[in-house]
Design an enzyme around this catalytic site. Structure first.
Site, PDB file in Angstrom:
ATOM      1  N   GLY A 115       0.906  -1.029   0.088  1.00  0.00           N
ATOM      2  CA  GLY A 115      -0.093  -0.115  -0.054  1.00  0.00           C
ATOM      3  C   GLY A 115       0.874   1.288   0.136  1.00  0.00           C
ATOM      4  CB  CYS A 116       0.238   4.817  -1.167  1.00  0.00           C
ATOM      5  SG  CYS A 116      -1.507   4.813  -0.329  1.00  0.00           S
ATOM      6  CG  HIS A 117      -1.165   5.670   3.687  1.00  0.00           C
ATOM      7  ND1 HIS A 117      -1.279   6.951   3.618  1.00  0.00           N
ATOM      8  CD2 HIS A 117      -2.263   5.309   3.318  1.00  0.00           C
ATOM      9  CE1 HIS A 117      -2.234   7.274   3.406  1.00  0.00           C
ATOM     10  NE2 HIS A 117      -3.167   6.152   3.093  1.00  0.00           N
ATOM     11  CB  SER A 118       2.049  -0.204   4.300  1.00  0.00           C
ATOM     12  OG  SER A 118       2.105  -0.557   2.787  1.00  0.00           O
ATOM     13  CB  THR A 119       5.182   2.127   0.128  1.00  0.00           C
ATOM     14  OG1 THR A 119       4.823   0.962  -0.738  1.00  0.00           O
ATOM     15  CG2 THR A 119       6.619   2.273  -0.833  1.00  0.00           C
TER      16      THR A 119
END
Length: 313
Positions: A115-119
């Site tokens: 996911g974008c936040h997790s990256t």
């Protein structure tokens, strides 16, 4: 050598962008499903099994159904949903995660796109945990500000309404139940023992994302230089991760961080802002690029043994 690729869910934001990345590549043959047959299980199964690489740009349940349709050992599935990011047997599609991650991506036929936040969060925290600078059980918090494109088609339509509704004209914290869907992968792949307190904020701009994590240097017993060194050692030579100078002078001169500074790239910028007692580590990326479609194509390139940046600029 040509590789066949099928995007299941090609009409969504992520699927469309993957098509954009791949359409001009002579080494890729894109398999397309007729619009009238997009919900035909037999036709989807045929294309999934005909592909060397199948991207799943679908809701979680539909992604699980699509995986079950793949009946051969040849097709590499790259799932952009949340469904498999913490599941055994699936490799997390972040080549920069740890040494050996690229070898795992090359060997696996099941890749879960982050996911974008997790990256952003994982790229910030994993090197610090691995270096022993932040204990795995340390209580952490994180804030992410992101453009509205990450919310999908319905949210995009809301933000692109003319005139823009009053309630959407300012940044809006969300996931206030503290159960954001990226938290399990942030915790697992960040090397943590406890979930961080995470507050994402959606803002009225199309794309761009920055995650920030505050760190109490005094209680951790570390100096800002140690944080900077951990990032430089982990990401030195990485093509798509740029470690900015400690207390980046250009950003401080501006007085604020440009959240959109990595837009239209597959790059992540990492920053350490600090005084003697506190630090703020920040990761900035394009939530549709390295935060979604770009990352998926990067993992495909790694899996196929191609130039990692092929088609990504």
């Amino acid at each position: 050598m040509s590789h066949t690729v099928f995007v299941d869910g090609q009409e969504g934001t992520t699927g469309l962008r993957i098509h954009e990345y791949l359409a001009a590549r002579p080494d890729i043959e894109l398999l397309r499903i007729d619009a009238a047959r997009r919900k035909d299980p037999a036709e989807r199964a045929r294309l999934l099994n005909a592909a060397d690489v199948a991207f799943l740009c679908l809701p979680d349940d539909a992604a699980r159904e699509a995986v079950a349709m793949v009946t051969n050992r040849r097709t590499c599935v790259i799932d952009a949903s949340t469904a498999h990011r913490t599941q055994p047997g699936w490799v997390f599609g972040l080549p920069e995660l740890v040494p050996g991650q690229r070898a795992a991506l090359r060997a696996s036929k099941r890749i879960a796109n982050p996911g974008c936040h997790s990256t952003a969060f994982v790229l910030l925290m994993r090197p610090l945990v691995d270096a022993g600078l932040v204990p795995p059980g340390h209580p952490l918090s994180a804030t992410s500000i992101t453009g509205y494109s990450g919310g999908g088609r319905k949210v995009i339509e809301q933000y692109q309404a003319v005139p823009l509704p009053a309630g959407l004209q300012a940044p809006r914290p969300y996931a206030l139940g503290l159960t954001h869907k990226h938290l399990p992968e942030m915790t697992l792949h960040g090397g943590l023992e406890a979930r961080p307190i995470f507050m994402p904020v959606i803002a009225p701009f199309y794309k761009g994302l920055a995650v920030s994590v505050p760190l109490p240097l005094r209680s951790l017993g570390i100096a800002p230089e140690a944080l900077q060194r951990a990032y430089e050692q982990r990401y030195g030579g990485e093509r798509f991760v740029r470690v900015m100078p400690l207390r980046d002078a250009a950003t401080l001169a501006e007085g604020s961080l440009d959240v959109q500074g990595c837009n239209d790239t597959n790059r992540v910028d990492l920053f350490v802002f600090a005084n003697d007692e506190q630090a703020l580590v920040v990761a900035r990326l394009d939530n549709l690029g390295k935060g979604a479609s770009g990352a998926a194509v990067q993992s495909m390139n790694v899996h196929l043994g191609l130039d990692e940046g092929l088609g990504l600029g």
